[in-house]
Design a protein around this motif. Sequence first.
Motif, PDB file in Angstrom:
ATOM      1  N   CYS A  14      -8.942  62.124  91.851  1.00 16.72           N
ATOM      2  CA  CYS A  14      -7.928  61.951  90.810  1.00 16.72           C
ATOM      3  C   CYS A  14      -8.384  61.006  89.704  1.00 16.72           C
ATOM      4  CB  CYS A  14      -6.636  61.435  91.439  1.00 16.72           C
ATOM      5  SG  CYS A  14      -5.951  62.551  92.661  1.00 16.72           S
ATOM      6  N   PHE A  15      -9.642  60.630  89.718  1.00 18.58           N
ATOM      7  CA  PHE A  15     -10.148  59.667  88.736  1.00 18.58           C
ATOM      8  C   PHE A  15     -10.008  60.183  87.307  1.00 18.58           C
ATOM      9  CE2 PHE A  15     -13.706  57.689  86.348  1.00 18.58           C
ATOM     10  CZ  PHE A  15     -13.245  56.389  86.401  1.00 18.58           C
ATOM     11  N   ALA A  16     -10.262  61.459  87.085  1.00 15.63           N
ATOM     12  CA  ALA A  16     -10.156  62.019  85.729  1.00 15.63           C
ATOM     13  C   ALA A  16      -8.717  61.931  85.222  1.00 15.63           C
ATOM     14  CB  ALA A  16     -10.633  63.464  85.723  1.00 15.63           C
ATOM     15  N   PHE A  17      -7.750  62.188  86.103  1.00 14.05           N
ATOM     16  CA  PHE A  17      -6.338  62.087  85.707  1.00 14.05           C
ATOM     17  C   PHE A  17      -5.984  60.640  85.380  1.00 14.05           C
ATOM     18  CE2 PHE A  17      -6.376  65.937  88.341  1.00 14.05           C
ATOM     19  CZ  PHE A  17      -5.813  66.837  87.446  1.00 14.05           C
ATOM     20  N   TRP A  18      -6.519  59.686  86.163  1.00 15.62           N
ATOM     21  CA  TRP A  18      -6.247  58.286  85.906  1.00 15.62           C
ATOM     22  C   TRP A  18      -6.834  57.868  84.561  1.00 15.62           C
ATOM     23  CZ3 TRP A  18      -3.087  54.703  86.643  1.00 15.62           C
ATOM     24  CH2 TRP A  18      -3.404  53.366  86.414  1.00 15.62           C
ATOM     25  N   GLN A  19      -8.000  58.387  84.214  1.00 14.42           N
ATOM     26  CA  GLN A  19      -8.584  58.070  82.917  1.00 14.42           C
ATOM     27  C   GLN A  19      -7.714  58.602  81.780  1.00 14.42           C
ATOM     28  OE1 GLN A  19     -12.640  59.518  83.232  1.00 14.42           O
ATOM     29  NE2 GLN A  19     -13.354  57.385  83.189  1.00 14.42           N
ATOM     30  N   GLU A  20      -7.124  59.786  81.980  1.00 13.08           N
ATOM     31  CA  GLU A  20      -6.212  60.323  80.954  1.00 13.08           C
ATOM     32  C   GLU A  20      -5.010  59.409  80.770  1.00 13.08           C
ATOM     33  OE1 GLU A  20      -4.929  64.370  81.147  1.00 13.08           O
ATOM     34  OE2 GLU A  20      -6.852  64.997  81.999  1.00 13.08           O
ATOM     35  N   VAL A  21      -4.464  58.906  81.863  1.00 14.88           N
ATOM     36  CA  VAL A  21      -3.299  58.008  81.791  1.00 14.88           C
ATOM     37  C   VAL A  21      -3.686  56.734  81.052  1.00 14.88           C
ATOM     38  CG1 VAL A  21      -1.702  56.605  83.144  1.00 14.88           C
ATOM     39  CG2 VAL A  21      -2.211  58.930  83.860  1.00 14.88           C
ATOM     40  N   LEU A  22      -4.798  56.145  81.416  1.00 19.88           N
ATOM     41  CA  LEU A  22      -5.226  54.911  80.746  1.00 19.88           C
ATOM     42  C   LEU A  22      -5.502  55.143  79.266  1.00 19.88           C
ATOM     43  CD1 LEU A  22      -7.607  53.184  83.313  1.00 19.88           C
ATOM     44  CD2 LEU A  22      -5.287  52.559  82.686  1.00 19.88           C
ATOM     45  N   GLY A  23      -6.167  56.239  78.944  1.00 17.06           N
ATOM     46  CA  GLY A  23      -6.433  56.558  77.543  1.00 17.06           C
ATOM     47  C   GLY A  23      -5.151  56.729  76.749  1.00 17.06           C
ATOM     48  N   CYS A  24      -4.172  57.376  77.350  1.00 17.20           N
ATOM     49  CA  CYS A  24      -2.883  57.564  76.682  1.00 17.20           C
ATOM     50  C   CYS A  24      -2.203  56.225  76.433  1.00 17.20           C
ATOM     51  CB  CYS A  24      -2.007  58.479  77.531  1.00 17.20           C
ATOM     52  SG  CYS A  24      -0.415  58.843  76.768  1.00 17.20           S
ATOM     53  N   TYR A  25      -2.247  55.339  77.457  1.00 19.57           N
ATOM     54  CA  TYR A  25      -1.632  54.021  77.283  1.00 19.57           C
ATOM     55  C   TYR A  25      -2.330  53.206  76.198  1.00 19.57           C
ATOM     56  CZ  TYR A  25       1.510  54.308  81.307  1.00 19.57           C
ATOM     57  OH  TYR A  25       2.515  54.636  82.174  1.00 19.57           O
ATOM     58  N   VAL A  26      -3.644  53.314  76.124  1.00 19.40           N
ATOM     59  CA  VAL A  26      -4.400  52.557  75.113  1.00 19.40           C
ATOM     60  C   VAL A  26      -4.046  53.058  73.713  1.00 19.40           C
ATOM     61  CG1 VAL A  26      -6.717  52.185  74.180  1.00 19.40           C
ATOM     62  CG2 VAL A  26      -6.291  51.905  76.623  1.00 19.40           C
ATOM     63  N   ILE A  27      -3.963  54.365  73.555  1.00 21.46           N
ATOM     64  CA  ILE A  27      -3.654  54.940  72.246  1.00 21.46           C
ATOM     65  C   ILE A  27      -2.225  54.625  71.822  1.00 21.46           C
ATOM     66  CG2 ILE A  27      -3.324  57.126  71.023  1.00 21.46           C
ATOM     67  CD1 ILE A  27      -5.692  58.216  72.664  1.00 21.46           C
ATOM     68  N   ASN A  28      -1.289  54.675  72.754  1.00 21.58           N
ATOM     69  CA  ASN A  28       0.128  54.521  72.425  1.00 21.58           C
ATOM     70  C   ASN A  28       0.691  53.162  72.802  1.00 21.58           C
ATOM     71  OD1 ASN A  28       0.450  57.288  71.530  1.00 21.58           O
ATOM     72  ND2 ASN A  28       0.175  57.824  73.674  1.00 21.58           N
ATOM     73  N   ALA A  29      -0.131  52.141  72.959  1.00 23.28           N
ATOM     74  CA  ALA A  29       0.322  50.838  73.436  1.00 23.28           C
ATOM     75  C   ALA A  29       1.262  50.143  72.454  1.00 23.28           C
ATOM     76  CB  ALA A  29      -0.871  49.938  73.720  1.00 23.28           C
ATOM     77  N   GLY A  30       1.049  50.278  71.177  1.00 21.97           N
ATOM     78  CA  GLY A  30       1.836  49.537  70.206  1.00 21.97           C
ATOM     79  C   GLY A  30       3.178  50.169  69.880  1.00 21.97           C
ATOM     80  N   GLU A  31       3.489  51.319  70.440  1.00 19.94           N
ATOM     81  CA  GLU A  31       4.714  52.022  70.070  1.00 19.94           C
ATOM     82  C   GLU A  31       5.899  51.710  70.976  1.00 19.94           C
ATOM     83  OE1 GLU A  31       3.989  56.181  69.563  1.00 19.94           O
ATOM     84  OE2 GLU A  31       2.044  55.825  68.648  1.00 19.94           O
ATOM     85  N   GLY A  32       5.750  50.791  71.935  1.00 18.07           N
ATOM     86  CA  GLY A  32       6.850  50.417  72.820  1.00 18.07           C
ATOM     87  C   GLY A  32       7.199  51.525  73.798  1.00 18.07           C
ATOM     88  N   ASP A  33       8.514  51.789  73.947  1.00 11.43           N
ATOM     89  CA  ASP A  33       8.977  52.781  74.920  1.00 11.43           C
ATOM     90  C   ASP A  33       8.581  54.208  74.541  1.00 11.43           C
ATOM     91  OD1 ASP A  33      10.074  50.942  76.603  1.00 11.43           O
ATOM     92  OD2 ASP A  33      12.098  51.090  75.769  1.00 11.43           O
ATOM     93  N   THR A  34       8.507  54.509  73.263  1.00  5.97           N
ATOM     94  CA  THR A  34       8.128  55.868  72.868  1.00  5.97           C
ATOM     95  C   THR A  34       6.682  56.162  73.249  1.00  5.97           C
ATOM     96  OG1 THR A  34       7.512  55.143  70.645  1.00  5.97           O
ATOM     97  CG2 THR A  34       9.762  55.944  70.966  1.00  5.97           C
ATOM     98  N   GLY A  35       5.833  55.134  73.243  1.00  5.37           N
ATOM     99  CA  GLY A  35       4.451  55.309  73.681  1.00  5.37           C
ATOM    100  C   GLY A  35       4.376  55.647  75.163  1.00  5.37           C
ATOM    101  N   LYS A  36       5.212  54.986  75.967  1.00 12.82           N
ATOM    102  CA  LYS A  36       5.243  55.278  77.402  1.00 12.82           C
ATOM    103  C   LYS A  36       5.768  56.687  77.661  1.00 12.82           C
ATOM    104  CE  LYS A  36       5.750  50.563  79.073  1.00 12.82           C
ATOM    105  NZ  LYS A  36       6.601  49.614  79.797  1.00 12.82           N
ATOM    106  N   LYS A  37       6.738  57.097  76.880  1.00 13.11           N
ATOM    107  CA  LYS A  37       7.305  58.443  77.062  1.00 13.11           C
ATOM    108  C   LYS A  37       6.282  59.528  76.740  1.00 13.11           C
ATOM    109  CE  LYS A  37      12.089  57.151  76.332  1.00 13.11           C
ATOM    110  NZ  LYS A  37      13.254  57.213  75.465  1.00 13.11           N
ATOM    111  N   LYS A  38       5.402  59.221  75.787  1.00 13.00           N
ATOM    112  CA  LYS A  38       4.356  60.186  75.448  1.00 13.00           C
ATOM    113  C   LYS A  38       3.358  60.347  76.593  1.00 13.00           C
ATOM    114  CE  LYS A  38       4.384  59.539  70.455  1.00 13.00           C
ATOM    115  NZ  LYS A  38       3.602  59.049  69.303  1.00 13.00           N
TER     116      LYS A  38
END
Length: 104
Positions: A14-38
């Motif tokens: 599941c490492f590839a899926f975890w990398q996708e999650v981390l990448g998404c969090y890094v890209i959307n970190a500054g958007e608050g709750d909407t970033g988490k929803k993405k």
Amino acid sequence: MASGYGLNGGPSRCFAFWQEVLGCYVINAGEGDTGKKKCLPALEDYYECLHHKKEIARMRAMQRAYRKAEASHPRENAPKAEQISSLGLLGKDEESKKTMEAIR
């Protein structure tokens, strides 16, 4: 595995899926709750990889549907209860006697 390493020492399945999650969090970190929803779809994929809950639910639904279809269409050549309980041996004393006499 919890350590992040697979059974053979490489990355876990599941490492590839975890990398996708981390990448998404890094890209959307500054958007608050909407970033988490993405990131929910990526996180959902990661949890599915770990626990297989959706796959198991689909498999159970398919099994239920198969059993229901099988019950609605009984077999044409199904043995009767008497045949199953006796295994075809009861009521055949004469044949048994003939067989035993032939053996002697």
